[in-house]
Design a protein around this motif. Structure first.
Motif, PDB file in Angstrom:
ATOM      1  N   LYS A  95       0.815  -1.218   0.000  1.00  0.00           N
ATOM      2  CA  LYS A  95       0.000   0.000   0.000  1.00  0.00           C
ATOM      3  C   LYS A  95       0.845   1.263   0.000  1.00  0.00           C
ATOM      4  N   GLN A 153       1.925   1.764  -3.541  1.00  0.00           N
ATOM      5  CA  GLN A 153       0.718   2.156  -4.268  1.00  0.00           C
ATOM      6  C   GLN A 153       0.472   3.663  -4.094  1.00  0.00           C
ATOM      7  N   LYS A 154       0.537   4.128  -2.847  1.00  0.00           N
ATOM      8  CA  LYS A 154       0.328   5.549  -2.574  1.00  0.00           C
ATOM      9  C   LYS A 154       1.409   6.387  -3.265  1.00  0.00           C
ATOM     10  N   TYR A 188       0.626   6.931  -6.841  1.00  0.00           N
ATOM     11  CA  TYR A 188      -0.347   7.998  -7.073  1.00  0.00           C
ATOM     12  C   TYR A 188       0.350   9.354  -7.003  1.00  0.00           C
ATOM     13  N   THR A 218      -5.069  11.600  -4.390  1.00  0.00           N
ATOM     14  CA  THR A 218      -5.280  10.627  -3.311  1.00  0.00           C
ATOM     15  C   THR A 218      -5.154  11.383  -1.989  1.00  0.00           C
ATOM     16  N   GLU A 241      -2.700   7.771   6.798  1.00  0.00           N
ATOM     17  CA  GLU A 241      -3.433   8.496   5.762  1.00  0.00           C
ATOM     18  C   GLU A 241      -4.380   9.472   6.427  1.00  0.00           C
ATOM     19  N   MET A 256     -12.553   4.763  -5.124  1.00  0.00           N
ATOM     20  CA  MET A 256     -12.372   6.210  -5.011  1.00  0.00           C
ATOM     21  C   MET A 256     -13.301   6.794  -3.949  1.00  0.00           C
ATOM     22  N   LEU A 288     -10.825  11.346  -5.112  1.00  0.00           N
ATOM     23  CA  LEU A 288      -9.513  10.872  -4.642  1.00  0.00           C
ATOM     24  C   LEU A 288      -9.474   9.363  -4.774  1.00  0.00           C
ATOM     25  N   VAL A 289      -8.343   8.842  -5.197  1.00  0.00           N
ATOM     26  CA  VAL A 289      -8.214   7.387  -5.272  1.00  0.00           C
ATOM     27  C   VAL A 289      -7.943   6.833  -3.882  1.00  0.00           C
ATOM     28  N   ASN A 290      -8.690   5.816  -3.510  1.00  0.00           N
ATOM     29  CA  ASN A 290      -8.477   5.144  -2.232  1.00  0.00           C
ATOM     30  C   ASN A 290      -7.477   4.001  -2.428  1.00  0.00           C
ATOM     31  N   GLU A 291      -7.887   2.985  -3.157  1.00  0.00           N
ATOM     32  CA  GLU A 291      -6.941   1.906  -3.452  1.00  0.00           C
ATOM     33  C   GLU A 291      -7.380   1.169  -4.699  1.00  0.00           C
TER      34      GLU A 291
END
Lengths: 384, 384
Positions: free
Chosen positions: B112, B115-116, B119, B126, B181, B257, B266-269
């Motif tokens: 994760k 991943q962040k 973004y 995000t 986050e 999102m 915003l993208v969550n995951e």
């Protein structure tokens, strides 16, 4: 069927071809445990069932053993092909196994003579016919033709059917129990699929209009809604419901019909199982014929049969001249067209006119549908 | 993919759960030969594949052997769950096996934090975040909260996520590599599923609007089209397409999102596989997420993602308080409602909040859909 609740049902299917395959696709959603018996080690259902028994479903012991093997699990037995051993199914039914459609219905339908007699006895409109026992009896009708001679047993997909017009034809008639059916000049061929559950609920799908390949005598192309009047649609539906009700069938029944030049509807023949003329219900109708058959035989409420959108179906037949491992040419081109669904049957080998798959086409209007279907025809070729 | 034509593709799926099961239902239509590896002898795909290898997909040798076993058949390997051994997949990829999604994408998404960072590096909106290595590092942010602490690895379906507001929360923080986050007050949770094929074609599905079960932290209910503005729909689609394009993923990608109170997305995951938020595409869209994933990984043209009708999905979770052989209560009542589709996952045993199936609901308008979905909620209970 619920007493306490719904619990993984056990289903034995006699036959493991494409109809069984599509039935399994629907059965997955209802957590049905599927068992198959089929003579072909490479049958389309081979790897989609909990067990696959390799055996001939025309053989008494094979069918009996298959049923007995499941008997402790409160199974339902069904068929995906009607030319199977009904004696074994009757034996199993006698021992308390649920066999749907019932063996007596399968037996009636296996015999085209009994089938015609059933229509006659129940005021179901059908082309006039004579039952004959052999060629000699056929000859007595030689000056009353033309007829179609249809073998009472074993014919399917146009096999076991012969046109009898000339004296020569009559001399070459099948020398076996047959029907001689008067030729009816028809406008269209229709099919209505109907289902009935053990509670007696009966529901029919909208009529489909069918076109046949003149060489292979197989459905080549069909669509729904049929281009017929509301009254003809109603009549076709009524006839199908009437037959299912009279038969007290449990399961699905495909009723093929002629729409005559005079606008009359006559029953041609029927099949007590999912049918080629119902493939397009997978995409086209709220409930598919496969789900409907499962609902019926599992004693569940029947589903809504309404059309979602106008839908057509094209059979994908093996190209003449090719025999061997199937290769599908034109898949890329096909899949670029929107709203087109290939269903390949998983048959490793193709041969001329073998049913290798079908393609469903959907569109917003019938006109658009027919134009699109024309575009789709011939895009995919099954070669070897 | 066509050189001479389309010929039965061989597909190995790492994981044999419900996503694999629904993928197989779609694979049947494309005559795909399916092989499964899963640690559960009773996995939902157990009896729906040509071979089923019993083994742990987190284990290097298991995954490598599975891939090697197919390597002579020009296979495609895919996943239905991302917490699997990517090292083995990289090894197989290095040997020339097509692995889609690519191991580097799976690895990125397994972490994760990475991943962040992806973004952030690619201007994909995000929620602001901090990467931390352990609890001590978390404490440095104790006065800057509240946050969600999310474990970089191994979390799913709400597991590995903790809200951090008070000093007490920070003292009880996970002592492991995590992200902190910032909490974003959001209006709605959305999901957009997007697919990309090796040719670089990219297509997204319409957005769905999701509601979560607060106890199980699982999607309880969702529907499409989402009740958002055309501009928000466009933005959500753009973001999903942007991610798929930047990742150069081959296969399907679910992008979850948030729609913030200010109307920002915003993208969550994300998840690089068929997703719970795409189940309803089976009935609701011209092409389902499963067919789309197959088209993508087999190198076929992508299908039309348009909605046919407004569609909702309800997860069918094991009732709290029941553990044992699953019984579905209320199936009769459910099946009496028109345009309702149960999908049972074939799991023999239920436990509280276990995903046992889902129900798709279709209707002609969103209003009708939501009213009908309300009626359907709670009709079926999974007990033991």
């Amino acid at each position: 069927m619920e007493t306490r609740g719904y619990k993984r049902p056990v289903l034995g299917i006699i036959g493991g071809g494409q109809l069984g395959r599509m039935l399994i696709q629907a059965a997955v959603d209802l957590d049905v445990e599927v068992h198959i018996v089929d003579p072909d080690e490479d049958a389309p259902c081979r790897y989609l069932a909990k067990t696959f028994s390799h055996g001939n479903y025309r053989d008494y012991d094979t069918v009996l053993n298959f049923g007995n093997g499941l008997a402790n699990h409160n199974p339902v037995l069904t068929i995906e092909f009607e030319d199977i051993n009904t004696q074994a199914l009757e034996e199993l039914e006698g021992r308390g196994v649920r066999v749907y459609p019932q063996p007596r219905v399968i037996k009636l339908i296996q015999d085209k003579g009994a089938q015609k007699q059933f229509y006659a006895d129940n005021d179901i409109p059908t082309a006039p016919f004579h039952l004959i026992g052999n060629r000699a009896e056929a000859l007595a009708y030689a000056d009353k033709g033309p007829f179609f001679q249809k073998l009472r047993r074993g014919g399917y997909d146009g096999k076991g059917v012969m046109k009898m017009a000339t004296a020569e034809d009559f001399n070459a008639a099948y020398d076996a129990p047959s029907i001689l059916e008067e030729l009816v000049p028809f406008e269209k061929e229709l099919s209505v699929i109907v289902a009935r559950n053990p509670q007696g609920e009966v529901k029919a799908f909208p009529a489909v209009e069918m076109y046949f390949n003149p060489i292979a005598n197989l459905v080549e192309f069909l669509f729904s809604p049929a281009k017929i009047t509301a009254e003809q649609e109603k009549r076709a539906n009524e006839i199908a419901v009437q037959i299912a009700t009279k038969l007290e069938i449990v399961g699905i029944l495909a009723v093929e019909m002629f729409l005559t030049k005079e606008g009359e509807i006559l029953v041609n023949e029927m099949a007590p199982r999912p049918h080629n003329s119902g493939h397009q219900t997978i995409e086209g109708n709220i409930t598919s014929q496969y789900e409907q058959h499962l609902r019926a035989i599992l004693g569940l409420p029947l589903g809504d049969t309404s059309l979602i959108k106008p839908t057509a179906m094209l059979n994908l037949l093996g190209e003449p001249g090719f025999e061997g491992e199937a290769v599908y040419e034109g898949m890329d081109e096909l899949l670029k067209i929107e709203g087109v669904y290939p269903h390949l049957y998983g048959k490793r080998f193709t041969k001329p006119y073998r049913k290798m798959g079908h393609i469903t086409v959907i569109a917003d209007t019938v006109e658009e549908l027919l134009a699109k279907t024309d575009k789709v025809k011939g895009v995919v070729k099954v070669r070897a």
